[in-house]
Scaffold this active site. Structure first.
Site, PDB file in Angstrom:
ATOM      1  N   ARG A 124       0.876  -1.449   0.003  1.00  0.00           N
ATOM      2  CA  ARG A 124      -0.049  -0.088   0.136  1.00  0.00           C
ATOM      3  C   ARG A 124       0.820   1.480  -0.097  1.00  0.00           C
ATOM      4  O   ARG A 124       0.385   2.269   0.524  1.00  0.00           O
ATOM      5  CB  ARG A 124      -0.916   0.109   1.235  1.00  0.00           C
ATOM      6  CG  ARG A 124      -1.796  -1.102   1.242  1.00  0.00           C
ATOM      7  CD  ARG A 124      -3.037  -0.957   1.932  1.00  0.00           C
ATOM      8  NE  ARG A 124      -4.250  -2.091   1.781  1.00  0.00           N
ATOM      9  CZ  ARG A 124      -3.810  -3.426   2.335  1.00  0.00           C
ATOM     10  NH1 ARG A 124      -2.732  -3.348   3.056  1.00  0.00           N
ATOM     11  NH2 ARG A 124      -4.607  -4.304   2.110  1.00  0.00           N
ATOM     12  N   ASP A 140      11.475  16.122 -16.770  1.00  0.00           N
ATOM     13  CA  ASP A 140      10.088  16.081 -17.171  1.00  0.00           C
ATOM     14  C   ASP A 140       9.533  14.905 -16.103  1.00  0.00           C
ATOM     15  O   ASP A 140       8.942  15.105 -15.396  1.00  0.00           O
ATOM     16  CB  ASP A 140       9.778  15.882 -18.472  1.00  0.00           C
ATOM     17  CG  ASP A 140       8.236  15.948 -18.907  1.00  0.00           C
ATOM     18  OD1 ASP A 140       7.700  15.943 -17.885  1.00  0.00           O
ATOM     19  OD2 ASP A 140       7.971  15.686 -20.011  1.00  0.00           O
ATOM     20  N   LYS A 146       3.869  11.652 -11.274  1.00  0.00           N
ATOM     21  CA  LYS A 146       2.939  10.586 -11.948  1.00  0.00           C
ATOM     22  C   LYS A 146       3.702   9.613 -12.122  1.00  0.00           C
ATOM     23  O   LYS A 146       5.016   9.449 -12.615  1.00  0.00           O
ATOM     24  CB  LYS A 146       2.690  11.481 -13.184  1.00  0.00           C
ATOM     25  CG  LYS A 146       1.576  12.380 -13.431  1.00  0.00           C
ATOM     26  CD  LYS A 146       1.112  12.617 -14.662  1.00  0.00           C
ATOM     27  CE  LYS A 146       0.454  13.969 -14.918  1.00  0.00           C
ATOM     28  NZ  LYS A 146      -0.033  14.169 -16.358  1.00  0.00           N
ATOM     29  N   ASN A 184      15.845  14.053 -27.531  1.00  0.00           N
ATOM     30  CA  ASN A 184      14.550  13.684 -27.283  1.00  0.00           C
ATOM     31  C   ASN A 184      14.178  14.612 -26.150  1.00  0.00           C
ATOM     32  O   ASN A 184      13.083  14.765 -25.931  1.00  0.00           O
ATOM     33  CB  ASN A 184      14.547  12.006 -27.085  1.00  0.00           C
ATOM     34  CG  ASN A 184      13.309  11.670 -26.409  1.00  0.00           C
ATOM     35  OD1 ASN A 184      12.287  12.001 -27.188  1.00  0.00           O
ATOM     36  ND2 ASN A 184      13.314  10.757 -25.503  1.00  0.00           N
ATOM     37  N   GLU A 188      11.466  18.572 -24.612  1.00  0.00           N
ATOM     38  CA  GLU A 188      10.687  19.242 -23.388  1.00  0.00           C
ATOM     39  C   GLU A 188      11.326  20.455 -22.967  1.00  0.00           C
ATOM     40  O   GLU A 188      10.422  21.241 -22.218  1.00  0.00           O
ATOM     41  CB  GLU A 188      10.742  18.115 -22.416  1.00  0.00           C
ATOM     42  CG  GLU A 188      10.178  16.792 -22.771  1.00  0.00           C
ATOM     43  CD  GLU A 188       8.441  16.851 -22.677  1.00  0.00           C
ATOM     44  OE1 GLU A 188       7.857  17.730 -22.455  1.00  0.00           O
ATOM     45  OE2 GLU A 188       7.846  15.336 -23.286  1.00  0.00           O
ATOM     46  N   LYS A 230       8.647  23.444 -14.844  1.00  0.00           N
ATOM     47  CA  LYS A 230       7.995  22.339 -14.343  1.00  0.00           C
ATOM     48  C   LYS A 230       7.149  22.376 -13.077  1.00  0.00           C
ATOM     49  O   LYS A 230       5.982  22.324 -12.893  1.00  0.00           O
ATOM     50  CB  LYS A 230       8.495  21.257 -14.913  1.00  0.00           C
ATOM     51  CG  LYS A 230       7.222  20.132 -14.569  1.00  0.00           C
ATOM     52  CD  LYS A 230       7.288  18.621 -15.375  1.00  0.00           C
ATOM     53  CE  LYS A 230       6.180  17.754 -15.062  1.00  0.00           C
ATOM     54  NZ  LYS A 230       6.140  16.530 -15.687  1.00  0.00           N
ATOM     55  N   GLU A 240      -4.400  19.719 -12.186  1.00  0.00           N
ATOM     56  CA  GLU A 240      -4.681  19.899 -13.560  1.00  0.00           C
ATOM     57  C   GLU A 240      -5.710  20.384 -14.214  1.00  0.00           C
ATOM     58  O   GLU A 240      -6.515  19.726 -14.824  1.00  0.00           O
ATOM     59  CB  GLU A 240      -4.248  18.270 -13.831  1.00  0.00           C
ATOM     60  CG  GLU A 240      -3.605  18.133 -15.023  1.00  0.00           C
ATOM     61  CD  GLU A 240      -3.068  16.796 -15.586  1.00  0.00           C
ATOM     62  OE1 GLU A 240      -3.096  16.483 -16.758  1.00  0.00           O
ATOM     63  OE2 GLU A 240      -3.018  15.797 -14.626  1.00  0.00           O
ATOM     64  N   ARG A 244      -1.735  23.871 -15.808  1.00  0.00           N
ATOM     65  CA  ARG A 244      -0.795  22.819 -16.019  1.00  0.00           C
ATOM     66  C   ARG A 244      -1.106  22.290 -17.482  1.00  0.00           C
ATOM     67  O   ARG A 244      -0.189  21.569 -17.990  1.00  0.00           O
ATOM     68  CB  ARG A 244      -1.060  21.894 -15.145  1.00  0.00           C
ATOM     69  CG  ARG A 244      -0.268  20.601 -14.975  1.00  0.00           C
ATOM     70  CD  ARG A 244      -0.387  19.837 -13.964  1.00  0.00           C
ATOM     71  NE  ARG A 244       0.618  18.617 -13.979  1.00  0.00           N
ATOM     72  CZ  ARG A 244       0.869  17.758 -13.034  1.00  0.00           C
ATOM     73  NH1 ARG A 244       0.504  17.838 -11.725  1.00  0.00           N
ATOM     74  NH2 ARG A 244       1.891  16.787 -12.952  1.00  0.00           N
ATOM     75  N   ASN A 248       1.184  20.681 -21.694  1.00  0.00           N
ATOM     76  CA  ASN A 248       0.761  19.854 -22.957  1.00  0.00           C
ATOM     77  C   ASN A 248       1.028  20.285 -24.228  1.00  0.00           C
ATOM     78  O   ASN A 248       0.520  19.785 -25.361  1.00  0.00           O
ATOM     79  CB  ASN A 248      -0.766  19.378 -22.696  1.00  0.00           C
ATOM     80  CG  ASN A 248      -1.159  17.994 -22.940  1.00  0.00           C
ATOM     81  OD1 ASN A 248      -0.056  17.287 -22.640  1.00  0.00           O
ATOM     82  ND2 ASN A 248      -2.102  17.837 -23.210  1.00  0.00           N
ATOM     83  N   HIS A 251       1.831  18.366 -27.268  1.00  0.00           N
ATOM     84  CA  HIS A 251       1.564  17.048 -26.917  1.00  0.00           C
ATOM     85  C   HIS A 251       0.116  16.571 -27.565  1.00  0.00           C
ATOM     86  O   HIS A 251       0.024  15.271 -27.578  1.00  0.00           O
ATOM     87  CB  HIS A 251       1.489  16.918 -25.394  1.00  0.00           C
ATOM     88  CG  HIS A 251       2.843  16.681 -24.829  1.00  0.00           C
ATOM     89  ND1 HIS A 251       3.547  17.709 -24.929  1.00  0.00           N
ATOM     90  CD2 HIS A 251       3.501  15.514 -24.294  1.00  0.00           C
ATOM     91  CE1 HIS A 251       4.879  17.259 -24.321  1.00  0.00           C
ATOM     92  NE2 HIS A 251       4.811  16.110 -23.869  1.00  0.00           N
ATOM     93  N   HIS A 255       0.820  13.339 -29.180  1.00  0.00           N
ATOM     94  CA  HIS A 255       0.377  12.054 -28.791  1.00  0.00           C
ATOM     95  C   HIS A 255      -0.301  11.361 -29.876  1.00  0.00           C
ATOM     96  O   HIS A 255      -0.191  10.006 -29.945  1.00  0.00           O
ATOM     97  CB  HIS A 255      -0.421  12.005 -27.538  1.00  0.00           C
ATOM     98  CG  HIS A 255       0.029  12.432 -26.204  1.00  0.00           C
ATOM     99  ND1 HIS A 255      -0.392  12.903 -25.352  1.00  0.00           N
ATOM    100  CD2 HIS A 255       1.264  11.716 -25.808  1.00  0.00           C
ATOM    101  CE1 HIS A 255       0.328  13.057 -24.116  1.00  0.00           C
ATOM    102  NE2 HIS A 255       1.734  12.336 -24.659  1.00  0.00           N
ATOM    103  N   HIS A 267       9.227   9.976 -28.111  1.00  0.00           N
ATOM    104  CA  HIS A 267       8.187  10.858 -27.630  1.00  0.00           C
ATOM    105  C   HIS A 267       8.619  12.323 -27.926  1.00  0.00           C
ATOM    106  O   HIS A 267       7.737  12.947 -28.427  1.00  0.00           O
ATOM    107  CB  HIS A 267       8.121  10.798 -25.953  1.00  0.00           C
ATOM    108  CG  HIS A 267       7.412  11.591 -25.323  1.00  0.00           C
ATOM    109  ND1 HIS A 267       5.941  11.761 -25.412  1.00  0.00           N
ATOM    110  CD2 HIS A 267       7.819  12.683 -24.753  1.00  0.00           C
ATOM    111  CE1 HIS A 267       5.372  12.782 -24.967  1.00  0.00           C
ATOM    112  NE2 HIS A 267       6.278  13.349 -24.325  1.00  0.00           N
TER     113      HIS A 267
END
Ligand SMILES: NC(=O)c1ccc[n+]([C@@H]2O[C@H](COP(=O)([O-])OP(=O)(O)OC[C@H]3O[C@@H](n4cnc5c(N)ncnc54)[C@H](O)[C@@H]3O)[C@@H](O)[C@H]2O)c1
Ligand SMILES: [Zn+2]
Length: 1521
Positions: A124, A140, A146, A184, A188, A230, A240, A244, A248, A251, A255, A267
């Protein structure tokens, strides 16, 4: 942790520094004390840093207090799964981890996300720290908390927010990071600057070489600042909601791309393109400051990031993928609108699909909208911009330039000036450019390269400016096209004046090396008949000559207005040019005094397009910024408009054009010598004058040497629309076609090629305001002078821009599934009923991984059986419904589908229009009419034709021919369905460019020299041992007859499945056929249309014409060839030729000289080595010398060596050898490199494969090895595959499916079976892993010998036991052999179901009830000891058991006793192994010897102790030599 700087991030610290690693464990003990540290990393990082990590922990930890354990996952995104998470958890549980454990993630984003997610749920939630090792992870993924994993449904779909305790950002890790991975992450960073921190962005712009070189100070600043951005954004909006979202940026589209392009695109690469496209959306919406986009693009390019979609990526597909983005609200796509650098607003906003499509598609179609009315400003003049830039750069003092054109050309000029040491900066407040003049002293630093792409003016102007520095030298170079553009007259003039300029490549063209000699001054004589830019070039730099310059112009002066323009600008910069005679210009050497502010007037050529739109639509348009007082000659374009009937009103700085209602444009004869740049605008207007009228444009000969041969290009492109044009030496004659829509545009879009020429694109944009369906294939090329052109057309002129559906359909998609395109255009099949559309189409669909739909089936689903429908409602009604079905199918199945049409669709004009308008590739299956008649006569289930078949065929044939983009002829009497199916599948692969086999090293092709293949008996044995077959069209009996040639291709396909190289060798390249341009290109296009695997293209023909044929081809391998009747003179010559041939659409470069001495071969070999060593090109090359003395070159050439055969009447080229001769010589000369092969899997100890392959190698005289690798670990397999000298492997359980992710390509059989048993290296430089499956051959071969074809086709049931990988191969083999009633029995029903789905077999619980069984195949392991109910053996079926130890399984014993014919595993093993040997060696394989040797070894092994088997072939085996 000294030397480290800390970025505070609410609850945890991010420590940024270098060389932190050794101190991390002790820091951990202080801040995150734990009894157990579980380090999670990946194999790559582990191999680089694993030892150091272990060492650091060993030193810091007290063994009794704390412990460290370590786990490495395979590198890459594929590891970011639930399965890997499970593995890590099990490992932790197994090692006694508990709630007190701390996870230490050392790696990139994958490790961080995964280990973080483990930490989030383990007991947990436990603590974790992150040590990011990639740029992306540092700036990033390690920030924001996340964590998560990917699932088959999408990326990052399962995860949690879980913050690390601490992040150690150790910049030293970057030193081992591959550059591509570094860049890459830089995407960002650039994003962070663009959306939030202009200072960071400017730093990135200015210091790209420092940053990329990992300069400590620069990199620290960059990483720290990006982290801060960031953190700041996330802190302001943790939940978000709004702000925020700006993270994106790039993106939303990124994406969408990533879903299609990963893993071949990273990416950050997708995000880079996404940022550009999203910024373009904001620009189109009027929200983005105009210069911002250029800055963004330049900055991304400086970090090696892409800026546009790859041509093979379909915009529609991207947009559709975007819809799946979970961040969208209520189905509307949302996007961040960039305002200017450093500001992206406060959140996301809605964006419409059509806008996205418009931006993302490479091409577009203007939708006519009636009359065009409006007024606008056009961007600054290119000619003025570049002149002003250079004058200001050379001048004294500061100059602020406004309304500068932001385009390729000026961008190139600005960056060149910066390279020359001149300060140029943007003033964001005023949107001006600030130039600090150098007062005539630019700096040349040795080896400085100015790369000028294809910017003509910049190149010409800078050539003189680069002589000004004192000392040093500068190199001016550009792209391939630039290197074809002449500059000789200018260079001659300068050299005569004492300058030192050398050509580095082709005489007379860039690249140039220019020494800093200064300009002497005095008299300079210059030919002025080619380009006024030469004159301007000298004029602009002349004020800095050592003594005053007097320029004398020789010949007719072209483009006089441009010279006038230069002169009047020089006046504004304080230099007065005297002109004592029309051809003499005198320039004082006083230098420039820069004006403080300078506003550049609008570009007059750019203004011509909106003005012409008024003219062509009977509308009215006003352009501001260009008027009576314009310095630009092209402002006189309005005179032409006036002559054609328009009313023109001009003020000092505006121009209004109107064509009053009811009036028509009339044809005119005009000398456009002074307004050359606008001749194309005039040409499209002239095309719409009344039918019968003829216009003439003259005195524009120099337009043949612009971006492309513009005169030829206009004639060609207008010709596509049915407008008749005649090329004149110095111009163009255009026959009016009237205002009505030309016929060709009725049926759908016509592609206009732009030749990378902005003016072509914009001119046809004008025409598009009147005529619909003009598809401009390359919209982006307008960026050169008018980046906002299409926006203006939409916004100001009220036009609507449309993107035709499936515009990509005819664009080239290279490569195979590894290339990452998961969506590709559908393929439509047409042809007579009975031609095989359904059978072939179904197979092709399976091969391509496409869906298959049959329009007749769709019809019957809706309306019941066709014959009944026709009887009841009549043919007309049927055709109508058929049309509706077609329309629906084309609409809904535009992707990934093979659509088979009914034979009669081509009879309805509406259906024809639908097909033509679909823009999908359309293949015509052209089975011989006699065979169709025979087939249809035997079939009674379908309605009869209302007229005899032959007559119907004759009526439809022209339509089939006209509508189809590809043509698949089938030889008369060819009834081998399995073979034709395979050929057709490959043909479809070439058409849609799926799965094109990579070329392999050590390959050859056979040049056929026959006049007519129908006279040749044993074609298949001639081509048995080669990789490809060349059809020399020029040697055929009827070399220009399309039907004859198609017949030859059909014959070739009937006798071999080898790829076909289609070669038309023209007389001027040493061939047999004298051809003019049209003749050559007709034949070349025929080769493409016939779907030949490879096409030989002679470099000597018009390059734009070549491009227009080749660039749209998708799977066709283009071999660009050049032949010389002499030896090569110098290694550099070869290098230049190779480079010149290295066009984007070229796959193989072939250069052939003729030898006079053997030493010519050595020179060529040196050239080959240089090309490899310096990576001049990485594409495969064929370098050869014709003639007896050149034979050695055929031995040293490694890729696609052309060969002859002993049984052929003559050779295609003097000195050609047979493949056998080539191989023997290579062996004799010691040119064969050692190579190693393996069998990988477990258990492999008893496999006879080593014996088999070693025997094969020995027979072929190859110094190759074959070893066993008994393992169940993928890590071992990966490392063997990556080892030096590795060339191939036999793959057995458990890897037959798990190696698939490592492969770059699989053959059609492997793909359908879903497993491989053979891996070999291939591709240029042998860098790719290719997968094959020969297991099925192991079943087919023995069965073919045991069961004649008739018994197979008849009814009779087949039973398959088991449903694993081998069963799949068996089902595939059965399908191939034509068995239709196949039953599978398996304990796990789900597996059997998969077989049913994939191969159309039936699953049953028990075989008991089955009767009339003709064949039983058991794929069960020996441990199963399977037998069958005795009743099944009553019909005496053939029984095949794939087990090879023991030889007699219980099943075989049982069958043998019942008197059945039996086959054992050894039979399968040998048959598949021989096929495998062919793939390994690609040489003639003696089946019989291998068969005998292996059977002997197998017997010995069974007799003796099975554990001491003898792998080595006996010494008696004789060599082939
Ligand atoms: N959590 C977040 O907020 C967030 C944000 C952005 C991206 N991501 C995720 O991050 C992942 C991508 O991260 P990535 O680009 O770091 O990929 P990665 O972790 O796969 O690393 C890229 C490659 O570089 C190698 N490598 C790592 N460090 C190296 C070093 N110092 N020297 C040499 N090689 C090294 C790795 O082995 C790997 O092959 C994606 O899964 C993405 O979804 C997460
Ligand atoms: Zn990202």
């Amino acid at each position: 942790m000294d030397a480290a700087s800390v970025v505070v991030c609410t609850s945890y610290d991010i420590i940024v520094g270098r060389g932190l690693l050794p101190d991390i464990p002790s820091d951990l003990l202080t801040y995150v004390p734990a009894p157990m540290y579980a380090v999670v990393t990946d194999e790559t990082v582990d191999s680089l840093y694993g030892a150091r990590i272990t060492e650091a922990f060993r030193e810091a930890l007290h063994p009794t207090d704390s412990k460290m354990i370590k786990f490495a996952i395979p590198p890459g995104e594929e590891s970011k799964t639930r399965e890997t998470k499970e593995q890590i958890e099990d490992w932790m549980l197994g090692n006694g981890c508990d709630r007190s454990t701390c996870i230490v993630a050392v790696g990139g984003g994958v490790v961080g996300d995964l280990a973080g997610f483990v930490a989030a749920t383990f007991m947990r939630g436990i603590r974790f720290v992150h040590v990011p090792t990639t740029m992306l992870a540092m700036v990033d993924s390690s920030i924001g908390g996340k964590t998560g994993v990917d699932t088959p449904a999408g990326k990052n779909l399962v995860g949690a927010f879980h913050r690390p305790q601490r992040v150690y950002t150790d910049l030293s890790f970057l030193h081992t990071l591959p550059e591509r991975e570094f860049c890459n992450g830089m995407a960002e960073v650039i994003k962070a600057g663009a959306i939030y921190n202009a200072e960071l962005f400017e730093f990135l712009e200015r210091n790209h070489s420092k940053v990329r070189g990992l300069d400590p100070e620069a990199i620290t600043y960059v990483v720290r600042t990006s982290i801060a951005v960031k953190v700041a954004v996330v802190l302001q909006d943790e939940k978000e909601k709004g702000l925020r979202a700006i993270l994106n940026f790039g993106h939303s589209i990124g994406h969408g791309m990533e879903a299609l392009l990963a893993p071949s695109w990273l990416h950050g690469e997708c995000v880079a393109v996404g940022m550009v496209a999203e910024a373009e959306v904001s620009r189109a919406a009027g929200k983005l400051a105009p210069d911002t986009l250029n800055r963004l693009i330049s900055c991304l390019q400086a970090y090696m990031l892409p800026i546009s979609l790859p041509r093979d990526c379909d915009a529609h597909a991207v947009v559709r993928r975007m819809a799946a983005d979970k961040k969208n609200q209520g189905g509307v796509k949302r996007m961040v609108y960039l305002r200017h650098i450093g500001n992206a607003g406060t959140g996301a906003e809605d964006v419409e699909d059509h806008m996205l499509l418009r931006i993302l598609s490479p091409g577009l179609t203007v939708v006519p909208h009636g009359r065009v009315h409006g007024s606008l400003m056009v961007p600054g003049s290119k000619s003025l911009s570049n002149r002003v830039l250079l004058m200001a750069a050379l001048g004294r003092g500061k100059c602020r330039i406004s309304n500068l054109l932001h385009s390729e050309d000026t961008k190139v000029m600005i960056s060149s000036l910066q390279t020359l040491g001149i300060s140029v900066s943007h003033d964001r407040e005023t949107h001006t450019l600030v130039v600090e003049g150098c007062d005539g002293k630019p700096s040349a630093v040795d080896k400085k390269q100015l790369f000028l792409s294809n910017a003509g003016t910049a190149t010409r102007f800078l050539t003189t400016a680069c002589v000004l520095p004192s000392g040093g030298s500068t190199i001016i170079s550009g792209d391939a096209r630039m290197h074809e553009r002449p500059i000789r007259d200018l260079v001659d003039a300068l050299c005569d004046n004492g300058c030192d300029i050398t050509y580095l490549d082709e005489e007379g063209c860039p690249p140039l090396r220019i020494a800093g000699t200064g300009l002497r001054g005095g008299d300079i004589t210059l030919a002025a008949s080619v380009s006024s830019q030469y004159v301007s070039s000298i004029l602009i730099s002349a004020p800095y000559a050592q003594s005053p310059v007097r320029v004398r112009l020789q010949g007719d002066i072209v483009s006089q207005p441009y010279i006038d323009m230069t002169v009047s600008l020089m006046r504004q910069f304080g230099v007065e040019v005297a002109r004592p005679a029309p051809n003499v210009l005198e320039i004082p050497n006083t230098g420039y005094t820069n004006p403080q502010d300078f506003t550049i007037e609008g570009d007059a050529s750019s203004a011509s397009y909106p003005l012409a739109m008024a003219a062509i639509t009977n509308g009215s348009v006003t352009v501001h910024g260009v008027g009576k007082n314009s310095l630009q000659g092209d402002a006189r374009f309005c005179d032409v408009l006036e002559k054609m009937g328009c009313s023109v009103t001009q003020t000092a700085d505006s121009t209004r054009v109107e064509l009053p209602h009811g009036t028509r444009l009339r044809a005119v004869d005009v000398d456009m010598g002074n307004i050359t740049d606008t001749f194309m605008t005039a040409a499209v207007l002239m095309a719409t004058t009344p039918v019968g009228s003829v216009s003439r444009i003259t005195n524009i000969a120099n337009q043949r040497v612009k971006e492309c041969n513009r005169i030829h290009a206009m004639a060609t492109e207008l010709g596509r629309l049915g407008v008749k044009c005649v090329e004149l030496d110095d111009g163009l004659e255009i026959h009016g076609a009237g205002r009505d829509l030309p016929h060709v545009l009725h049926d759908g879009c016509v592609d206009i090629h732009c030749y990378n020429d902005h003016r072509i694109a914009m001119s046809f944009g004008v025409l598009g305001c009147l005529w619909k369906n003009i598809h401009i294939t390359d919209k982006a090329c307008t960026a050169k002078t008018y980046p906002t052109f299409w926006d203006d057309v939409v916004r100001l002129l009220g036009n609507e821009m449309a993107v035709a559906p499936g515009v990509h359909a005819r664009m080239r998609v290279r490569g195979s599934f590894h290339h990452g395109i998961k969506e590709a255009s559908s393929l439509v099949l047409i042809g007579m009923r009975g031609a095989g559309k359904t059978t072939l189409g179904r197979a092709a669909a399976a091969y391509l991984g496409y869906d298959f739909i049959d329009l007749d089936d769709l019809f019957e689903e809706k309306h019941g059986p066709i014959p009944a429908f026709i009887e009841e409602r009549g043919w007309d009604e049927f055709r109508q419904q058929e049309q509706a079905a077609l329309e629906e199918a084309l609409e809904q199945h535009a992707y990934n589908t093979v659509v088979s049409c009914g034979g009669g669709v081509v009879e309805t004009p509406a259906c024809r229009e639908l097909l033509a308008g679909s823009r999908l590739p359309i293949a015509w299956i052209d089975r011989h009419i006699d065979d169709i008649v025979a087939y249809l006569e035997a079939d009674t289930t379908r309605p009869g034709y209302t007229s005899p078949v032959v007559a119907v065929y004759q009526q439809r044939r022209p339509h089939y021919e006209a509508l189809s983009t590809h043509w698949f002829p089938i030889a008369r009497g060819n009834s081998d369905i399995a073979h034709t199916t395979a050929c057709f599948s490959r043909f479809c692969g070439v058409v849609v460019a799926k799965h094109v086999a990579p070329l392999r090293d050590d390959s050859c092709f056979l040049s056929l020299t026959f006049g007519d293949l129908s006279t040749i008996k044993d074609l298949s044995s001639l081509v048995a041992d080669v990789d490809m077959v060349e059809l020399r069209v020029d040697l055929l009996d009827q070399p220009t007859d399309a039907a004859f040639i198609a017949g030859q291709i059909a014959l070739l396909r009937a006798s071999t499945a080898k790829p076909i190289l289609f070669t038309v060798r023209s007389a001027k390249q040493g061939g047999k056929l004298a051809l003019d341009e049209d003749g050559y290109f007709n034949l070349l296009s025929l080769g493409a249309r016939l779907g030949c695997d490879a096409l030989d293209v002679e470099t000597c023909w018009d390059s734009s014409h070549i491009e227009s044929v080749c660039a749209p081809l998708r799977g066709t391998t283009i071999v660009m060839s050049q032949h010389f009747g002499r030896p090569c003179t110098h290694v550099d010559e070869v290098l230049t030729l190779v480079q010149g041939s290295n066009l984007p659409f070229v796959d193989v470069i072939k250069i052939v000289f003729t030898a006079t001495e053997v030493s010519d071969c050595f020179l060529l070999q040196q050239a080959r080595e240089r090309v490899h060593a310096e990576k001049v090109v990485t594409k495969p090359m064929i370098l050869l010398l014709m003639g007896e003395q050149g034979r050695l070159s055929r031995v040293t050439n490694t890729m696609l060596t052309p060969v002859t055969h002993a049984n052929m009447p003559g050779t295609a080229a003097p000195g050609q050898l047979t493949w056998e001769q080539v191989l023997r010589l290579r062996r004799t000369l010691g040119l064969l490199r050692p190579r190693s092969f393996f069998i990988v899997g477990s258990p492999v100890a008893l496999s006879p494969s080593p014996l088999m392959h070693r025997t094969g190698f020995r027979l072929a005289g190859l110094p190759w090895t074959y070893e066993r690798l008994d393992t169940t670990s993928m890590v071992d397999v990966r490392s063997v595959f990556a080892s030096e000298g590795f060339m191939g492997a036999s793959v057995t359980m458990p890897f037959k499916q798990s190696v698939l992710p490592l492969l770059a390509w699989m053959d059609e059989h492997a793909r359908r079976i879903g497993a491989v048993n053979t891996v070999v290296r291939g591709g240029a430089g042998n860098t790719q892993l290719l997968g094959f499956n020969t297991d099925w051959v192991g079943i087919v071969k023995p069965l073919q010998s045991a069961m004649p074809a008739e018994t197979r086709e008849r009814t009779g049931n087949v039973l398959v036991l088991g449903a694993g990988g081998t069963a799949r191969a068996a089902c595939y083999a059965l399908h191939y052999l034509g068995f239709t009633s196949v039953y599978v029995v398996n304990r796990t029903p789900e597996r059997a179901e998969a077989l049913c789905r994939d191969f159309g077999v039936r699953a049953i619980d028990s075989a008991e009830a089955l009767d009339d069984v003709v064949l039983i195949i058991s794929t069960l392991p020996p441990t199963a000891a399977a037998t069958v109910p005795a009743t099944l053996l009553q019909s005496k079926p053939v029984v095949f058991d794939v087990t090879y130890i023991p030889r007699m399984t219980p099943l075989l014993e049982q069958a043998h006793a019942a008197g059945c014919r039996i086959f054992g595993g050894i039979d399968m093993l040998i048959a598949q192994g021989i096929e495998q040997q062919r793939l390994f060696t690609r040489r003639h394989v003696d089946d019989a010897v291998i068969d005998t040797t292996v059977r002997q070894g197998y017997r010995k092994m069974l007799e003796a102790d099975p554990h001491v088997i003898d792998d080595n072939p006996s010494e008696e085996l004789t060599f082939l030599v």
